[in-house]
Write a protein that holds these residues in place. Sequence first.
Motif, PDB file in Angstrom:
ATOM      1  N   ALA A   1      30.810   9.090  56.158  1.00  0.00           N
ATOM      2  CA  ALA A   1      29.827   9.509  55.155  1.00  0.00           C
ATOM      3  C   ALA A   1      29.450   8.377  54.213  1.00  0.00           C
ATOM      4  CB  ALA A   1      30.360  10.703  54.364  1.00  0.00           C
TER       5      ALA A   1
ATOM      6  N   ARG B   1      27.001   6.133  56.025  1.00  0.00           N
ATOM      7  CA  ARG B   1      25.703   6.804  56.081  1.00  0.00           C
ATOM      8  C   ARG B   1      24.998   6.679  54.731  1.00  0.00           C
ATOM      9  NH1 ARG B   1      27.396  11.309  57.670  1.00  0.00           N
ATOM     10  NH2 ARG B   1      27.013  10.981  59.866  1.00  0.00           N
ATOM     11  N   ASP B   2      25.722   6.910  53.644  1.00  0.00           N
ATOM     12  CA  ASP B   2      25.143   6.818  52.309  1.00  0.00           C
ATOM     13  C   ASP B   2      24.659   5.396  52.036  1.00  0.00           C
ATOM     14  OD1 ASP B   2      24.475   7.889  49.713  1.00  0.00           O
ATOM     15  OD2 ASP B   2      26.252   6.852  48.935  1.00  0.00           O
TER      16      ASP B   2
ATOM     17  N   GLU C   1      21.442   4.807  54.149  1.00  0.00           N
ATOM     18  CA  GLU C   1      20.323   5.585  53.617  1.00  0.00           C
ATOM     19  C   GLU C   1      19.829   5.030  52.286  1.00  0.00           C
ATOM     20  OE1 GLU C   1      21.207   9.931  55.648  1.00  0.00           O
ATOM     21  OE2 GLU C   1      22.026   9.520  53.658  1.00  0.00           O
ATOM     22  N   THR C   2      20.754   4.620  51.423  1.00  0.00           N
ATOM     23  CA  THR C   2      20.375   4.116  50.107  1.00  0.00           C
ATOM     24  C   THR C   2      19.796   2.718  50.170  1.00  0.00           C
ATOM     25  OG1 THR C   2      22.058   5.480  49.042  1.00  0.00           O
ATOM     26  CG2 THR C   2      21.215   3.613  47.782  1.00  0.00           C
TER      27      THR C   2
END
Length: 165
Positions: free
Chosen positions: A70, A73-74, A77-78
């Motif tokens: 996670a 992924r963060d 994405e950020t």
Amino acid sequence: MAVFLSTYVNKVDRKGRVSIPAQFRQSLAKTSAPSTIYLWPSLNHQALEGADQDYLDVLSESLESPDLDAAERDLIETFIFGKSIPVPMDGEGRIVLPRELAEFAGIEEEASFIGRRKTFQIWEPNALKAHEATLREQAVRKDISLSQIVAKAARGASSRNGGDA
């Protein structure tokens, strides 16, 4: 998906325009959105990362993997999707480097484009030379060679396919 090869140094004009290398444009011509590239600040260097829409689509699909942590992924994405700027190419193959990205990378009068297979980077030329020197020192120190990389990949493929290593 485009494939980006080689290194090019191009002038940046007073308006912040720079020509995309001809080889890069030829690769982009084969993509779903040939007149737009996406740029974002590198996660690891004072440089810019660039890719085509097709690469970002594959990256986005990859983020759906249940194997992805996670936090990773963060991060993607950020800092990739959240900081990406679509940059259109004009009819002469030039883009305008977004000011905040050019400042991040220290790009003023010239920009070095370096192909990295499915993505590319844009560096201030002297910063790229220093980075390459550091990488060369690491390769020598770790005794990295292409034949070792190919052999290692072949062993990994063999073990994934249930063959002998």
